[in-house]
Enzyme design. Sequence first.
Site, PDB file in Angstrom:
ATOM      1  CB  SER A  51      -7.740  -3.380   3.145  1.00 43.12           C
ATOM      2  OG  SER A  51      -7.400  -2.169   3.775  1.00 43.12           O
ATOM      3  CG  ASP A  63      -2.013   1.023   1.123  1.00 43.13           C
ATOM      4  OD1 ASP A  63      -2.408   1.363  -0.015  1.00 43.13           O
ATOM      5  OD2 ASP A  63      -2.476   1.504   2.170  1.00 43.13           O
ATOM      6  N   GLY A  64       0.349   2.307  -0.625  1.00 42.87           N
ATOM      7  CA  GLY A  64       1.007   3.611  -0.584  1.00 42.87           C
ATOM      8  C   GLY A  64       1.517   4.103  -1.932  1.00 42.87           C
ATOM      9  CG  ASN A  65       2.022   1.443  -5.296  1.00 43.76           C
ATOM     10  OD1 ASN A  65       3.040   1.349  -4.610  1.00 43.76           O
ATOM     11  ND2 ASN A  65       1.518   0.425  -5.979  1.00 43.76           N
ATOM     12  CG  LEU A  80       9.022 -17.373  -4.094  1.00 44.11           C
ATOM     13  CD1 LEU A  80       8.691 -17.366  -2.604  1.00 44.11           C
ATOM     14  CD2 LEU A  80       9.756 -16.070  -4.444  1.00 44.11           C
ATOM     15  CG  HIS A 111      -0.515   2.336  -9.162  1.00 45.40           C
ATOM     16  ND1 HIS A 111      -0.714   1.815  -7.908  1.00 45.40           N
ATOM     17  CD2 HIS A 111      -1.589   3.126  -9.411  1.00 45.40           C
ATOM     18  CE1 HIS A 111      -1.863   2.260  -7.411  1.00 45.40           C
ATOM     19  NE2 HIS A 111      -2.410   3.072  -8.306  1.00 45.40           N
ATOM     20  NE  ARG A 131      -2.740  -1.095   4.602  1.00 44.47           N
ATOM     21  CZ  ARG A 131      -3.984  -1.197   4.175  1.00 44.47           C
ATOM     22  NH1 ARG A 131      -4.762  -2.150   4.649  1.00 44.47           N
ATOM     23  NH2 ARG A 131      -4.481  -0.357   3.298  1.00 44.47           N
TER      24      ARG A 131
HETATM   25  C1  IPE Z   1      -5.462  -2.635  -0.011  1.00 44.55           C
HETATM   26  O1  IPE Z   1      -5.137  -1.299  -0.174  1.00 44.55           O
HETATM   27  C2  IPE Z   1      -5.447  -3.336  -1.331  1.00 44.55           C
HETATM   28  C3  IPE Z   1      -4.157  -3.468  -1.984  1.00 44.55           C
HETATM   29  C4  IPE Z   1      -2.988  -3.080  -1.525  1.00 44.55           C
HETATM   30  C5  IPE Z   1      -4.208  -4.128  -3.234  1.00 44.55           C
HETATM   31  P1  IPE Z   1      -6.246  -0.170  -0.314  1.00 44.55           P
HETATM   32  O2  IPE Z   1      -5.510   1.097  -0.493  1.00 44.55           O
HETATM   33  O3  IPE Z   1      -7.222  -0.546  -1.353  1.00 44.55           O
HETATM   34  O4  IPE Z   1      -6.956  -0.242   1.108  1.00 44.55           O
HETATM   35  P2  IPE Z   1      -7.945   0.805   1.790  1.00 44.55           P
HETATM   36  O5  IPE Z   1      -9.055   1.084   0.822  1.00 44.55           O
HETATM   37  O6  IPE Z   1      -7.143   2.026   2.082  1.00 44.55           O
HETATM   38  O7  IPE Z   1      -8.396   0.122   3.044  1.00 44.55           O
HETATM   39  C1  IPE Z   2      -1.801   0.128  -3.239  1.00 42.62           C
HETATM   40  O1  IPE Z   2      -1.487   1.475  -3.305  1.00 42.62           O
HETATM   41  C2  IPE Z   2      -1.902  -0.487  -4.592  1.00 42.62           C
HETATM   42  C3  IPE Z   2      -3.262  -0.855  -4.994  1.00 42.62           C
HETATM   43  C4  IPE Z   2      -4.345  -0.774  -4.294  1.00 42.62           C
HETATM   44  C5  IPE Z   2      -3.385  -1.354  -6.337  1.00 42.62           C
HETATM   45  P1  IPE Z   2      -2.644   2.563  -3.294  1.00 42.62           P
HETATM   46  O2  IPE Z   2      -3.023   2.850  -4.684  1.00 42.62           O
HETATM   47  O3  IPE Z   2      -3.749   2.141  -2.400  1.00 42.62           O
HETATM   48  O4  IPE Z   2      -1.865   3.784  -2.671  1.00 42.62           O
HETATM   49  P2  IPE Z   2      -2.466   4.839  -1.662  1.00 42.62           P
HETATM   50  O5  IPE Z   2      -2.862   4.083  -0.437  1.00 42.62           O
HETATM   51  O6  IPE Z   2      -3.621   5.504  -2.323  1.00 42.62           O
HETATM   52  O7  IPE Z   2      -1.324   5.761  -1.405  1.00 42.62           O
HETATM   53 MG    MG Z   3      -4.118   2.491  -0.404  1.00 42.38          MG
END
Ligand code: IPE
Ligand code: IPE
Ligand code: MG
Length: 224
Positions: free
Chosen positions: A180, A12-14, A122, A29, A172
């Site tokens: 999530s 998460d965080g891209n 793996l 991403h 995470r």
């Molecule tokens: C969870 O991240 C899903 C993935 C990393 C693929 P989200 O960014 O979608 O989660 P929420 O919506 O903040 O809980």
């Molecule tokens: C997680 O990163 C990747 C996917 C859900 C595909 P996000 O796109 O949720 O990144 P943030 O949380 O918005 O920064």
């Molecule tokens: Mg996210």
Amino acid sequence: MNPLKHVAIIMDGNGRWGLKYRNSRNEGHREGINTLEKIIKESLKNNIKFLTLYAFSTENWKRPKNEISFLFKLLENFLQTKIKDLHNKNIKLKIIGTINFSKKINRLLQSSEKITSKNNKLQINLALNYGSKAELINAFKLINKNKEKITEKNLIRNLQTKNIPDPDILIRTGNTRRLSNFLLWQLAYTEIFFEKKLWPEFNESDFRKIINNYKKIKRNYGSI
Ligand code: IPE
Ligand code: IPE
Ligand code: MG
């Protein structure tokens, strides 16, 4: 020292990284793929047997169309350019989640699974259109249809993660402390690490630190 077989990651965080450094969520991403490659390499080095990666949740369909199509383009490109390399590294790819994308993507996913199906160094479980609630409901439906008893064993056999041991570690990234809808059943006794860094900033040394900390934890499983 705890043995380590299975690491699960909510990458998460891209989006936040992309907005901050490139003024575009999608560029975040794209950058995230680099971290993915680093973590795969480091998993091989550490003899990890299963790496489960949350790439797209059942709820991520709520995102803008342009972001969704960019994500699937990235996936397509990643598989087309990297599947040979994964295969040469003796990596098996398995998709968890419902494969109901475009014909092209569906075929690419199925062929990637097929090419790598005999590999055993793996196993990468890529969670795509995955949601733990949907997985559990589907498992109960199968149990019902096959007139099986509702037992832990039967439930596990009907999950998409059947034959995969539960994760030892969940990471995470992205400074958010929630699951999530990821592996709700399977994480019952997993050691959870919430990481402040955004996924594109996460690196091998962060990963190694988590592994080392995990190894020292006393895992009780309800005992003492
Ligand atoms: C969870 O991240 C899903 C993935 C990393 C693929 P989200 O960014 O979608 O989660 P929420 O919506 O903040 O809980
Ligand atoms: C997680 O990163 C990747 C996917 C859900 C595909 P996000 O796109 O949720 O990144 P943030 O949380 O918005 O920064
Ligand atoms: Mg996210």
